[in-house]
Scaffold this active site. Structure first.
Site, short mmCIF file in Angstrom:
data_model
loop_
_atom_site.label_atom_id
_atom_site.label_comp_id
_atom_site.label_asym_id
_atom_site.label_seq_id
_atom_site.Cartn_x
_atom_site.Cartn_y
_atom_site.Cartn_z
N SER A 69 0.81 -1.21 0.00
CA SER A 69 0.00 0.00 0.00
C SER A 69 0.85 1.27 0.00
CB SER A 69 -0.96 -0.03 1.19
OG SER A 69 -1.88 1.03 1.16
N SER A 509 1.23 0.87 15.88
CA SER A 509 1.01 0.75 14.45
C SER A 509 0.56 -0.66 14.11
CB SER A 509 2.30 1.08 13.69
OG SER A 509 2.19 0.71 12.33
#
Length: 554
Positions: A69, A509
């Protein structure tokens, strides 16, 4: 057709794709994601898991997307897609991690057998898988490893290779393949079918309206450049793109100072567009796999950068949908709602709550998508620009059976039906979302400035702190409060109390060994200061070397 586990074939391929020592893999919010050079064994094993998942679901087609991504070019990743184009069922995420971390071939074979047993899987059941990748240099080799896994577990025809394409296209292919010929038919299962569906809906929705001005699109030097070029052929004379950051050949350019993540985190124009954007002219950025969208423009009075992120997109789209539902005479029969995460700007939440229900969930598309499905029409956009609109089966049936009583109701109903075709409800889709935004702006006659004036964002800052072990950071209240490390939340609260309109939270994260710090405050300076001070607390808690403490954290 195989009736027994092909153990010898699995063993042979497993020896070819050995797991690297001292590396632990975790299937996070975006699947597995790390340096591409580390993922060979993971790709092989996810090929096996995709085949098992299909077998467990009676041969339904499962998707596999090889992408990282918005991450740097050296990274890569893989995620599995369930039959309706949605994220992999959560219980199977643990199976993914379980297989990926088997240290030896013997352990891997044992773990495969355990997944078959736990899932009640018939190994003789045919399996179907479609897979694709983005433009990363490591992609071809990783796909080859994935294909070995598909062959080893007996996937029909070795799987369907959809080639180099965007993540949204892969999700679309999965959903259309599984719904073809059913009452839930979602379209033609091909990339061409995807473009044709979007183009037809766009033309219907723009009919009778002035053509939007040519739109600058930053393609992040990724696969979005191919998507824009292919789609442009379908809408000549109706919609015009001005693509930039389309270099797919020069090493190192993917997502480098370009793309949606760069715009969001740096809150600035990509360097390739410096000096090329006129005051008031809007532009948009995709990310590396074209599932995130970020808009921006230069203020026509001050020429200052203005960002229109996922929160602004959600507000624009949700407001338009409310108006259409009311105009169609369906108020009270369709429940609309918006789903956000803790990253949503506080001003956007207040703006939306005055108009329709708003729910906050933990970060991650799987949480947002699931919550959105509880509404008749559910709108979700993360602040980073990833999102879509979900229509329930009941809503789709109602729209198609509704008998309008006035021309206004007829037009509004027709627009809603076309929007269900323009929107890729399977997943966040930068191209589909861009077209949606342009349709709403054209319908309202809005400029970027008028769109942005709906509410004023509180100044905010996002800071990343690298940590040795992100698993130590645990949260509650939709990730807005830390429960561990113990005592850190109290220190954050004390800092936040010192700032007008202050808000800050910390979460691990989902894609790298880091902690993300988000902060809002009444002024830009205060938001920056609060974010860096909280980051300093996290740095110290993680045992960072005081001598190397970033100066911004002081």
């Amino acid at each position: 057709m195989q009736t027994d586990l092909p153990e010898e074939v699995l063993r042979e391929y497993s020896e070819k794709h050995k797991k690297p020592e001292s590396v632990n893999f975790a299937y996070g919010t975006a699947g597995f994601r790390t340096l591409g050079e580390r993922l060979d064994s993971v790709m092989f094993r996810m090929g096996v898991l995709a085949g098992l998942r299909s077998k467990a679901l009676g041969g339904k087609t499962i998707g596999v997307m090889v992408t990282a991504s918005h991450n740097p070019e050296a990274d890569n990743g893989v995620k599995l897609v369930d039959p309706m184009g949605e994220m992999l069922e959560q219980s199977w995420e643990s199976y993914a991690t379980y297989l990926a971390n088997a240290e030896t071939t013997d352990e891997f074979i044992t773990n495969v057998q355990a997944v078959i047993y736990r899932g009640g899987i018939s190994i003789s059941q045919p399996a179907n898988v479609v897979y694709a990748r983005d433009t990363r240099p490591s992609g071809a080799a990783l796909v080859a490893a994935l294909e070995d896994g598909l062959k080893a577990i007996g996937v029909e025809g070795g799987g369907w290779n959809a080639g180099v394409t965007t993540t949204p296209v892969l999700h679309y292919l999965v959903r259309t393949t599984n719904t073809k010929g059913t009452p839930e038919d979602y379209g033609e299962p091909s990339e061409e079918g995807y473009y044709s569906k979007l183009a037809a809906a766009l033309k219907a929705l723009l009919s009778g309206k002035p053509s939007p001005p040519p739109l600058i699109v930053d393609c992040a030097n990724g696969v979005g450049a191919l998507s824009v070029a292919a789609f442009s052929k379908h809408v000549e004379g109706v919609f015009q793109f001005q693509p930039t950051n389309t270099d797919l050949q020069t090493p190192g350019l993917l997502n480098f100072k370009a793309g949606a993540d760069f715009v969001k985190t740096s809150q600035s124009i990509p360097p390739a567009l410096q000096g090329k954007l006129s005051a008031g002219q809007r532009a948009a950025s995709f990310d590396g796999d074209a599932d995130r969208l970020m808009y921006f423009y230069l203020d026509d009075q001050t020429s200052q950068f203005r960002m229109l992120d996922g929160d602004k997109i959600a507000a624009l789209v949700a407001g338009h949908l409310v108006e259409l539902v009311n105009a169609a005479g369906l108020a009270g029969r369709i429940e609309l709602g918006v789903v956000q995460t803790a990253y949503a700007n506080g001003s956007s939440t207040k703006f939306l709550e005055k108009r329709l229900p708003v729910k906050c969930v933990p970060t991650g598309v799987k949480h947002l998508h699931h919550a959105a499905e509880a509404f008749g029409i559910g709108v979700y956009f993360e602040a980073n620009g990833h999102g879509t609109v979900v229509f329930s089966k009941e809503t789709l049936a109602l729209l198609n059976s509704h008998q309008p009583s006035t021309p206004e109701q007829t037009k509004a109903t027709e627009d809603l039906i076309q929007l269900t075709k323009l929107i890729n409800s399977a997943v966040g889709d930068a191209l589909s979302d861009l077209l949606l935004v342009e349709v709403v702006l054209a319908s309202k006659g809005y400029t970027a400035t008028q769109w942005n004036s709906s509410y004023s964002d509180l100044p905010n800052r996002l800071v990343k702190v690298l940590v040795p072990d992100r698993s130590l950071y645990k949260t509650t209240d939709a990730e807005r409060k830390l429960t561990e490390p113990v005592g850190l939340q109290e220190k954050i609260d004390a800092l936040v109390a010192q700032y007008e309109a202050g808000r800050s939270f910390v979460r691990a994260s989902g894609t790298e060994d880091a902690v993300r710090v988000y902060a809002e405050a009444g002024t830009r300076e205060a938001a920056d200061e609060l974010a860096f001070k909280v980051a300093g607390l996290v740095y110290d808690e993680a045992g960072g070397d005081p001598a190397k403490r970033p100066k911004e954290f002081i």
